[in-house]
Design an enzyme around this catalytic site. Structure first.
Site, PDB file in Angstrom:
ATOM      1  N   ASP A   1       0.812  -1.204   0.000  1.00 33.41           N
ATOM      2  CA  ASP A   1       0.000   0.000   0.000  1.00 33.41           C
ATOM      3  C   ASP A   1       0.852   1.264   0.000  1.00 33.41           C
ATOM      4  O   ASP A   1       2.076   1.216   0.106  1.00 33.41           O
ATOM      5  CB  ASP A   1      -0.952  -0.001   1.202  1.00 33.41           C
ATOM      6  CG  ASP A   1      -0.239  -0.395   2.495  1.00 33.41           C
ATOM      7  OD1 ASP A   1       1.010  -0.424   2.504  1.00 33.41           O
ATOM      8  OD2 ASP A   1      -0.923  -0.673   3.486  1.00 33.41           O
ATOM      9  N   HIS A   2       0.181   2.381  -0.124  1.00 34.15           N
ATOM     10  CA  HIS A   2       0.810   3.701  -0.109  1.00 34.15           C
ATOM     11  C   HIS A   2       0.266   4.489   1.081  1.00 34.15           C
ATOM     12  O   HIS A   2      -0.818   4.189   1.604  1.00 34.15           O
ATOM     13  CB  HIS A   2       0.515   4.449  -1.411  1.00 34.15           C
ATOM     14  CG  HIS A   2       1.233   3.894  -2.605  1.00 34.15           C
ATOM     15  ND1 HIS A   2       2.290   4.540  -3.214  1.00 34.15           N
ATOM     16  CD2 HIS A   2       1.051   2.743  -3.296  1.00 34.15           C
ATOM     17  CE1 HIS A   2       2.722   3.823  -4.228  1.00 34.15           C
ATOM     18  NE2 HIS A   2       1.982   2.718  -4.306  1.00 34.15           N
ATOM     19  N   PRO A   3       0.966   5.534   1.516  1.00 35.88           N
ATOM     20  CA  PRO A   3       0.526   6.323   2.683  1.00 35.88           C
ATOM     21  C   PRO A   3      -0.583   7.302   2.306  1.00 35.88           C
ATOM     22  O   PRO A   3      -0.350   8.493   2.071  1.00 35.88           O
ATOM     23  CB  PRO A   3       1.815   7.037   3.105  1.00 35.88           C
ATOM     24  CG  PRO A   3       2.603   7.163   1.848  1.00 35.88           C
ATOM     25  CD  PRO A   3       2.293   5.950   1.032  1.00 35.88           C
ATOM     26  N   MET A   4      -1.824   6.834   2.256  1.00 40.82           N
ATOM     27  CA  MET A   4      -2.939   7.636   1.746  1.00 40.82           C
ATOM     28  C   MET A   4      -3.303   8.825   2.628  1.00 40.82           C
ATOM     29  O   MET A   4      -3.904   9.791   2.144  1.00 40.82           O
ATOM     30  CB  MET A   4      -4.177   6.744   1.568  1.00 40.82           C
ATOM     31  CG  MET A   4      -4.011   5.674   0.520  1.00 40.82           C
ATOM     32  SD  MET A   4      -5.554   4.775   0.226  1.00 40.82           S
ATOM     33  CE  MET A   4      -5.820   4.014   1.840  1.00 40.82           C
TER      34      MET A   4
ATOM     35  N   GLN B   1       1.448  10.566  -1.597  1.00 43.63           N
ATOM     36  CA  GLN B   1       1.509   9.115  -1.430  1.00 43.63           C
ATOM     37  C   GLN B   1       2.557   8.467  -2.326  1.00 43.63           C
ATOM     38  O   GLN B   1       2.637   7.262  -2.458  1.00 43.63           O
ATOM     39  CB  GLN B   1       0.128   8.499  -1.677  1.00 43.63           C
ATOM     40  CG  GLN B   1      -0.494   8.832  -3.002  1.00 43.63           C
ATOM     41  CD  GLN B   1      -1.941   8.350  -3.098  1.00 43.63           C
ATOM     42  OE1 GLN B   1      -2.441   7.658  -2.223  1.00 43.63           O
ATOM     43  NE2 GLN B   1      -2.610   8.719  -4.177  1.00 43.63           N
TER      44      GLN B   1
END
Length: 205
Positions: free
Chosen positions: A72-75, A80
């Site tokens: 995942d990405h840092p939303m 991000q």
């Protein structure tokens, strides 16, 4: 000599494997990527599977072009992009964000014994797929799946159980996935020829 052995996984060309372990009689299809994962005995993935942060049960069947445990990405941050956590790729005076990668690796998924992940399916992080469950081709599985349940769609929803509850209970009790290699061979003809109910009448559970 058999293609698969108890000693070493059969790894096809062009694979990328890091921090992962394999049980007996495992196979990794061409071009697959396996990161921070564990394959139980007899588990395999077909071509171009992308697997991260996953504990994979015995006899798991993972089709081609699947994605297991996508990262995942840092939303919640203002950005991000990779530059937040792969910062050393962009600037000489900074390091990558180790805490971010540790958190990402901790979000493990789990695939039960003898489950089947269909072509192109995606199993999200922290999802558990039960023993004998099926994720249909193209499914995006975002929630836990009970043993022997078939799920399909985006997001995946239950379609039906593979067997009646009484058969599921007996299969779970029989736990053939824990049998020895020799015992599996001795029962091979019955595995091939008999439906589950008839198999249970012979072998118990």
């Amino acid at each position: 000599m058999t293609k698969l052995t108890a000693n070493e996984p059969h790894i096809h060309p062009d694979c990328e494997i890091s921090n992962s372990s394999f049980g007996a009689y495992c196979e990794v299809g061409r071009g697959s990527r396996v990161l921070n994962s564990e394959f139980g005995d007899y588990a395999y993935c077909d071509r171009y599977a992308d697997i991260a942060n996953c504990t994979i049960g015995k006899f798991a069947n993972i089709a081609a072009f699947t994605r297991i445990g996508p990262t995942d990405h840092p939303m919640a941050n203002a950005a991000q992009h990779h530059f937040l956590y792969r910062s050393a790729d962009y600037w000489d005076d900074t390091a990558n964000d180790a805490a971010f990668f540790d958190h990402r690796a901790s979000r493990r998924c789990s695939l039960g014994h003898d489950c089947w992940i269909g072509h192109g399916a995606i199993i999200m992080p922290e999802v558990t797929l039960g023993i004998g469950a099926i994720a249909a081709a193209g499914a995006v599985v975002t929630r836990d799946v009970p043993p022997f349940m078939i799920v399909a769609g985006v997001p995946a929803r239950p379609v039906r159980a593979r067997f009646a509850d009484s058969v599921i209970e007996r299969l779970l009790a029989l736990a053939w996935w824990d049998w020895s290699h020799d015992r599996l061979r001795a029962a091979l003809d019955d595995f091939r020829a008999l439906p589950a109910e008839a198999f249970l009448e012979i072998y118990g559970g």
